[in-house]
Scaffold this motif. Sequence first.
Motif, PDB file in Angstrom:
ATOM      1  N   UNK A   1      13.125  10.766  12.928  1.00  0.00           N
ATOM      2  CA  UNK A   1      14.336   9.997  13.248  1.00  0.00           C
ATOM      3  C   UNK A   1      15.582  10.692  12.699  1.00  0.00           C
ATOM      4  N   UNK A   2      16.732  10.434  13.302  1.00  0.00           N
ATOM      5  CA  UNK A   2      17.992  10.926  12.766  1.00  0.00           C
ATOM      6  C   UNK A   2      18.375  10.088  11.549  1.00  0.00           C
ATOM      7  N   UNK A   3      18.866  10.748  10.519  1.00  0.00           N
ATOM      8  CA  UNK A   3      19.235  10.037   9.305  1.00  0.00           C
ATOM      9  C   UNK A   3      18.108  10.025   8.293  1.00  0.00           C
ATOM     10  N   UNK A   4      18.261   9.163   7.279  1.00  0.00           N
ATOM     11  CA  UNK A   4      17.291   9.088   6.195  1.00  0.00           C
ATOM     12  C   UNK A   4      15.931   8.622   6.702  1.00  0.00           C
ATOM     13  N   UNK A   5      14.880   9.266   6.203  1.00  0.00           N
ATOM     14  CA  UNK A   5      13.521   8.906   6.628  1.00  0.00           C
ATOM     15  C   UNK A   5      13.213   7.456   6.299  1.00  0.00           C
ATOM     16  N   UNK A   6      12.438   6.829   7.168  1.00  0.00           N
ATOM     17  CA  UNK A   6      11.961   5.467   6.931  1.00  0.00           C
ATOM     18  C   UNK A   6      10.444   5.441   7.026  1.00  0.00           C
ATOM     19  N   UNK A   7       9.823   6.197   6.131  1.00  0.00           N
ATOM     20  CA  UNK A   7       8.371   6.176   5.958  1.00  0.00           C
ATOM     21  C   UNK A   7       8.084   5.476   4.641  1.00  0.00           C
ATOM     22  N   UNK A   8       7.282   4.417   4.671  1.00  0.00           N
ATOM     23  CA  UNK A   8       6.904   3.698   3.466  1.00  0.00           C
ATOM     24  C   UNK A   8       5.456   3.961   3.101  1.00  0.00           C
ATOM     25  N   UNK A   9       5.144   3.793   1.829  1.00  0.00           N
ATOM     26  CA  UNK A   9       3.775   3.998   1.334  1.00  0.00           C
ATOM     27  C   UNK A   9       3.183   2.641   0.994  1.00  0.00           C
ATOM     28  N   UNK A  10       2.037   2.295   1.606  1.00  0.00           N
ATOM     29  CA  UNK A  10       1.475   0.947   1.491  1.00  0.00           C
ATOM     30  C   UNK A  10       0.015   0.962   1.064  1.00  0.00           C
ATOM     31  N   UNK A  11      -0.296   1.458  -0.129  1.00  0.00           N
ATOM     32  CA  UNK A  11      -1.685   1.410  -0.594  1.00  0.00           C
ATOM     33  C   UNK A  11      -2.103  -0.021  -0.892  1.00  0.00           C
ATOM     34  N   UNK A  12      -3.415  -0.230  -1.004  1.00  0.00           N
ATOM     35  CA  UNK A  12      -3.932  -1.531  -1.403  1.00  0.00           C
ATOM     36  C   UNK A  12      -4.638  -1.396  -2.747  1.00  0.00           C
ATOM     37  N   UNK A  13      -4.873  -2.521  -3.387  1.00  0.00           N
ATOM     38  CA  UNK A  13      -5.351  -2.521  -4.770  1.00  0.00           C
ATOM     39  C   UNK A  13      -6.570  -3.422  -4.899  1.00  0.00           C
ATOM     40  N   UNK A  14      -7.738  -2.803  -5.056  1.00  0.00           N
ATOM     41  CA  UNK A  14      -8.985  -3.530  -5.255  1.00  0.00           C
ATOM     42  C   UNK A  14      -9.836  -2.763  -6.270  1.00  0.00           C
ATOM     43  N   UNK A  15      -9.625  -2.982  -7.568  1.00  0.00           N
ATOM     44  CA  UNK A  15     -10.343  -2.221  -8.591  1.00  0.00           C
ATOM     45  C   UNK A  15     -11.860  -2.359  -8.446  1.00  0.00           C
ATOM     46  N   UNK A  16     -12.561  -1.263  -8.598  1.00  0.00           N
ATOM     47  CA  UNK A  16     -14.008  -1.265  -8.420  1.00  0.00           C
ATOM     48  C   UNK A  16     -14.732  -2.275  -9.320  1.00  0.00           C
ATOM     49  N   UNK A  17     -14.321  -2.486 -10.577  1.00  0.00           N
ATOM     50  CA  UNK A  17     -15.050  -3.471 -11.384  1.00  0.00           C
ATOM     51  C   UNK A  17     -14.984  -4.898 -10.835  1.00  0.00           C
ATOM     52  N   UNK A  18     -13.974  -5.218 -10.011  1.00  0.00           N
ATOM     53  CA  UNK A  18     -13.850  -6.561  -9.445  1.00  0.00           C
ATOM     54  C   UNK A  18     -14.292  -6.642  -8.000  1.00  0.00           C
ATOM     55  N   UNK A  19     -14.191  -5.537  -7.261  1.00  0.00           N
ATOM     56  CA  UNK A  19     -14.415  -5.566  -5.812  1.00  0.00           C
ATOM     57  C   UNK A  19     -15.844  -5.137  -5.492  1.00  0.00           C
ATOM     58  N   UNK A  20     -16.665  -6.005  -4.922  1.00  0.00           N
ATOM     59  CA  UNK A  20     -16.279  -7.310  -4.387  1.00  0.00           C
ATOM     60  C   UNK A  20     -16.663  -8.515  -5.234  1.00  0.00           C
ATOM     61  N   UNK A  21     -17.550  -8.356  -6.221  1.00  0.00           N
ATOM     62  CA  UNK A  21     -18.152  -9.540  -6.831  1.00  0.00           C
ATOM     63  C   UNK A  21     -18.008  -9.607  -8.349  1.00  0.00           C
ATOM     64  N   UNK A  22     -17.118  -8.789  -8.935  1.00  0.00           N
ATOM     65  CA  UNK A  22     -16.969  -8.812 -10.381  1.00  0.00           C
ATOM     66  C   UNK A  22     -16.025  -9.915 -10.835  1.00  0.00           C
ATOM     67  N   UNK A  23     -15.840 -10.021 -12.161  1.00  0.00           N
ATOM     68  CA  UNK A  23     -14.909 -11.017 -12.704  1.00  0.00           C
ATOM     69  C   UNK A  23     -14.119 -10.377 -13.846  1.00  0.00           C
ATOM     70  N   UNK A  24     -12.942 -10.930 -14.097  1.00  0.00           N
ATOM     71  CA  UNK A  24     -12.044 -10.404 -15.128  1.00  0.00           C
ATOM     72  C   UNK A  24     -12.385 -11.066 -16.458  1.00  0.00           C
ATOM     73  N   UNK A  25     -13.598 -10.777 -16.925  1.00  0.00           N
ATOM     74  CA  UNK A  25     -14.090 -11.311 -18.185  1.00  0.00           C
ATOM     75  C   UNK A  25     -14.887 -10.225 -18.897  1.00  0.00           C
ATOM     76  N   UNK A  26     -15.055 -10.377 -20.215  1.00  0.00           N
ATOM     77  CA  UNK A  26     -15.882  -9.456 -20.982  1.00  0.00           C
ATOM     78  C   UNK A  26     -15.493  -8.006 -20.784  1.00  0.00           C
ATOM     79  N   UNK A  27     -16.514  -7.150 -20.607  1.00  0.00           N
ATOM     80  CA  UNK A  27     -16.258  -5.731 -20.382  1.00  0.00           C
ATOM     81  C   UNK A  27     -15.504  -5.474 -19.078  1.00  0.00           C
ATOM     82  N   UNK A  28     -15.582  -6.443 -18.157  1.00  0.00           N
ATOM     83  CA  UNK A  28     -14.861  -6.289 -16.901  1.00  0.00           C
ATOM     84  C   UNK A  28     -13.357  -6.187 -17.099  1.00  0.00           C
TER      85      UNK A  28
END
Length: 487
Positions: free
Chosen positions: A279-306
Amino acid sequence: MAAGGWRVRGRLWGWLAGLVVLACAGGVLLNLGTPAAAGATVPRFLTDAQGRALILYGLNVDDTGPAAAGTRTAAGRGKPAAVPAPGAETALLGDDFARILLHWSRVEPSPGHYDDAYLADLVLRVDRYAAAGDHVVLAMTQDGYGPPPGTAAAPTAVDAARITAADEFWHTRGDAPDLQDRYAAAWVYVARYLTAHLAHAPGPLSPADALVGFDLLDRPWGGSVQGPAFETGPLAGFYDRVVARIRAVDPNHWLFVQPEADATDTGLPSALPYLPDPRHGTARIGYAPQLYPAPLDPDGSYTGNGVFWTDRFLNSWAIQAVRTAKRLNAPLLIGGWGTDLTAPGAHLYVDHVQELVDGLMAGSACCAAAPGAWSPWQLSGKAADIASVLDTAYPRVVAGAPVEFDYDKGTLVFTLQFRDVAGVVGATDVYLPPADFPAGPQIDFDAEDTTVWDPATHILSLTVSHPVPGTLHTLHLTPAAPASNIG
């Protein structure tokens, strides 16, 4: 989880160990594709028509079901369920953003034939979000070429047919039809249709202005080609191709790119190279990663060593997300994050991620709008307990360049620093949760200003009376009366 899923997860952990060694030894992955991004020294932000920085906060919503019916279904773990209208969602969370998942197979049900009724329904959705004051990003998905929405990054059963389908799409099999050309053409059709049908109506936010842009492919997955070879080869080539096609008909909307989901969702480095915007002018490309930490995804919990291992992954993810966004010279928008919000420790995890996202000054789409374990809704119209945790203070728009912002949920102090920018006009809007700020805020600001507090929307609008480009401002907000969630 099926045995195949455990084998995939095992490969993921093995890849983690290998990439961490590489990254620590020579920074190889972190330097891929950097030459074109030289000079990206400060964070970039999405901006509105007045030049104000947008900090989007909302939910992921699926495209299923007619918008005119008053309910929708949304992507999430488990079966779709009815979702309250945008106004109810805004009242619950104070959010200002919907990331709507489109399905390629519905946009183009047969080769070269597009469903105008589907797109007309999409226009109605955008209209309704705009009426509620919400911005919208459209994200295209096709389950055959990436992880199904609302599932772990790696498919639970990777069989030969699935790998073959992905390889055909990415041209890693020479005899495949040109599926990428069809995919790009579908995006072109969507862009043209929306340009023709979204209204530039008067009011705080017209439907045309509510549409921020297009997320080109939800959670890419490379089939038999994984890791840096996929990101720097098939995926980068795909993005170049789709961006060029869309820019031929739409030079203005933001185009968002995602890294390979299987690795970067969990905190591994991305090798995605710089992607030029024609495009003419300043670039309009955005970065859209997602966040799913392996210790929680899919069945972990945010407790203990987790907790320990999840925090390690979160810190790694934040470092890699910032580095990749800088390499791309792109604003950061987190396309999806969440966990089972009914699991033990979920409220602590939400607090932690919100603090991390605030530190990055990034927008985000959390969870799913459909009622269920991954949603702020327990049932349609009935809030889940986690809703009060997701309901947080944040700056919706900043009339200048944000420097940092923070909401301390323990002391109920919101802080925002920003600089005046030449040509940027309008108010800085901050949303404050009703439970924390029942009578509005006590305001501490360092310049002459005009403020308006809206008790219905719980939004404070602050306008600097005499902005001077480069001037740094600090805003502190505390409750004007005791909060209802104390004690």
